[in-house]
Structure formats: structure tokens, C-alpha cells
Enzyme design. Structure first.
Site, mmCIF file in Angstrom:
data_model
loop_
_atom_site.group_PDB
_atom_site.id
_atom_site.type_symbol
_atom_site.label_atom_id
_atom_site.label_comp_id
_atom_site.label_asym_id
_atom_site.label_seq_id
_atom_site.Cartn_x
_atom_site.Cartn_y
_atom_site.Cartn_z
ATOM 1 N N ASP A 78 0.807 -1.218 0.000
ATOM 2 C CA ASP A 78 0.000 0.000 0.000
ATOM 3 C C ASP A 78 0.845 1.274 0.000
ATOM 4 O OD1 ASP A 78 -2.426 -1.274 -0.092
ATOM 5 O OD2 ASP A 78 -2.732 -1.270 2.065
ATOM 6 N N ARG A 103 0.938 -1.530 7.639
ATOM 7 C CA ARG A 103 1.386 -0.307 6.971
ATOM 8 C C ARG A 103 2.354 0.514 7.822
ATOM 9 N NH1 ARG A 103 -2.912 3.130 3.794
ATOM 10 N NH2 ARG A 103 -0.942 3.706 2.804
ATOM 11 N N ARG A 149 -9.339 6.090 11.425
ATOM 12 C CA ARG A 149 -7.896 5.896 11.367
ATOM 13 C C ARG A 149 -7.105 6.904 12.205
ATOM 14 N NH1 ARG A 149 -6.126 2.908 6.892
ATOM 15 N NH2 ARG A 149 -7.688 1.321 6.406
ATOM 16 N N HIS A 178 -11.154 7.309 5.361
ATOM 17 C CA HIS A 178 -10.291 8.487 5.413
ATOM 18 C C HIS A 178 -11.081 9.703 4.928
ATOM 19 C CE1 HIS A 178 -6.159 6.264 5.061
ATOM 20 N NE2 HIS A 178 -6.384 6.627 6.305
ATOM 21 N N CYS A 272 -5.360 9.400 -3.067
ATOM 22 C CA CYS A 272 -4.595 8.460 -2.257
ATOM 23 C C CYS A 272 -3.172 8.287 -2.790
ATOM 24 C CB CYS A 272 -5.290 7.103 -2.202
ATOM 25 S SG CYS A 272 -6.753 7.054 -1.147
#
Length: 279
Positions: A78, A103, A149, A178, A272
Site C-alpha cells: 500500500d 502499513r 484511522r 479516510h 490516495c
């Protein structure tokens, strides 16, 4: 890459040249699930993801923007989602601290790149935050998401370090985990967003701050149409968000549709993949 002309030439929209950081998805895969978009059983086509990402990068270059690259790291599928790697405002870097261990190593990787590329004012955060995934910068404020998050304490930490007012917005729909999946700045003063992604109080805040905002439908939000990047005139946006594309054109913006359907299998779109480096 196709730039659709705005239908209201009398509406003055000014494109500002931007500097973006991106990461080529050489190791992209869907091997775990940390948001509702991800299905490890379905997997992903890394070669197709790279091709689509290259089209996105080409779109930015064609619009006159500067694009820097960070080397991808094997084992971090990612890392292509560069927006999550930091928040950069006025040359100061507020680092990322990821929620999920899959991540976590991305944060130090992006901080290392910043140190090696001339950024000296860097804060390694104490609180969980995922960079521009949950921090979106306008001229006089930063909008900050929480609920899935990023901790509210990180909003306060960013405000103290960056010296910019930070407005907290609560996300309530897990599809929009997000802030940058539910809202994007059109320019330094206005935004587009999907009201259903936010708590009632946060919707009221947005209505008060941005009475002229563009409101997206659930249909367009559900193809990550709001995970878009605007330079003030040109809006790089997922091609499937046809209703929003039409609305943007009606308001004097020039949509630039792109196909990032493969990267959407991890819940990502144009924004993103794009971290803005603000000097």
C-alpha cells in the site's frame, strides 16, 4: 488523459502549479483487508495497477505539475498511497503513524525521503494519523478526519506544529474511512463532499464553513469520486464518477477523468496516490 473543458468560461478558475510526491505500485497487491474495499480472495493485478498509475502521473505532468518519486519497498503493497505518508504545509512535515501494523513501516520510509530531500522541520508524531488521508489543507485551515484511522489528539498535535487552525470532522461510514475518500478541496476556499459520510454535527460544520460547496451523490462517492485532486481549475478524478464530473464542469472546473479501478481494490484513487509537497 483527456481534459474536459469547463462549460462556464466566464467563471474564473485559476490553476496553481503543484508539487506532488508519488510511489510507483511495483509491489501492489491485496493480501490483507484493513478497509471494506479490500478482498484478498479477489486479489489485484499489479501490472494493471502500474499502467493506471502511470496514466495518473502523466496527467499531472501534462497539467504542468512537478512530480517527485519515492522508491517503493517490497513488502509494503500500500506504499503507492503516498497521501498517507505525511502532511506537508509551509515546508514543515508532520509525519504519519499508521493504525495497522501492515502499513506501519510506511511512516518511517516517507520521513526518510523527506530528510533526504531537503525537509528539515519534521515532527515524528506521538499520535496515530495517516497523513493527507485525514488532513486536507485549504488557505486558512486544515480539515481533519477522525472516526476510523486518525486520533483527535493528532489533530491537536498537527495544529501546534503547523500553526494552522485544524477543524475536526467525524466520519461515520466505514466505506469512507479516510477524509480524502469523502471530501476534497476545490481550491483554497471551497470543497466538494458527500454529506452521508459525516456525523450530523460535522455536516453542520461543513454547511457553515462552505455554504457554496459542491455536494456529491452517494453513487459518485461510492466509486471514490471524491478521492480527487484539484489544482484550482483542473480536477483529476475517477472516470466512473460521471455525475460529479458533470457538476464540476457546470461550476467552471475542468475535469480530468482517470481510470484507477485496480488501485480502488485497496480503497485508493487519485488523491490516495498523491502527496502534495507545500513549500
Amino acid at each position: 488523459m483527456t481534459v474536459m473543458p469547463a462549460t462556464k468560461p466566464s467563471t474564473a478558475r485559476t490553476a496553481l502549479r503543484r508539487h506532488y510526491l508519488m510511489c510507483r505500485p511495483e509491489h501492489f497487491a491485496v493480501t490483507y483487508a484493513i478497509n471494506p474495499w479490500m478482498d484478498p480472495a479477489a486479489g489485484a493485478d499489479a501490472a494493471k495497477a502500474v499502467a493506471q498509475w502511470e496514466e495518473l502521473r502523466a496527467a499531472y505532468l501534462a497539467l504542468g505539475h512537478e512530480v517527485s518519486l519515492i522508491d517503493p519497498i517490497e513488502g509494503l503493497p500500500d506504499m503507492v498511497f503516498a497521501a498517507n505518508g505525511a502532511l506537508v504545509v509551509g515546508g514543515r512535515v508532520y509525519g504519519a503513524k499508521f493504525m495497522y501494523p501492515e502499513r506501519y513501516a510506511e511512516g518511517p520510509a516517507y520521513t526518510k525521503w523527506m530528510l533526504e530531500n531537503g525537509f528539515s522541520e519534521i515532527l515524528e508524531p506521538e499520535h496515530t494519523n495517516e497523513g493527507e488521508g485525514d488532513f486536507l489543507t485549504l488557505d486558512h485551515m486544515i480539515l481533519a478526519g477522525t472516526g476510523f484511522r486518525t486520533e483527535i489528539a493528532a489533530h491537536q498535535e498537527a495544529q501546534e506544529f503547523l500553526g494552522r487552525p485544524v477543524v475536526t470532522l467525524r466520519l461515520v461510514d466505514p466505506r469512507f474511512y479516510h477524509l480524502d475518500t469523502a471530501l476534497f478541496p476545490l481550491d483554497g476556499r471551497n470543497v466538494a463532499y458527500f454529506p452521508g459520510a459525516f456525523s450530523p454535527g460535522s455536516r453542520a460544520v461543513l454547511e457553515r464553513l462552505f455554504p457554496d460547496a459542491i455536494l456529491a451523490s452517494e453513487e459518485d462517492a461510492a466509486v471514490l469520486g471524491l478521492n480527487a485532486v484539484s489544482d484550482g481549475r483542473n480536477v483529476v478524478i475517477n472516470a466512473e464518477a460521471t455525475g460529479l464530473i458533470g457538476t464540476l464542469r457546470e461550476h467552471g472546473y475542468a475535469p480530468v477523468p482517470v481510470d484507477l479501478s485496480e488501485l480502488r481494490k485497496s480503497g485508493g484513487g487519485p488523491k490516495c496516490c498523491t502527496l502534495e509537497l507545500r513549500s
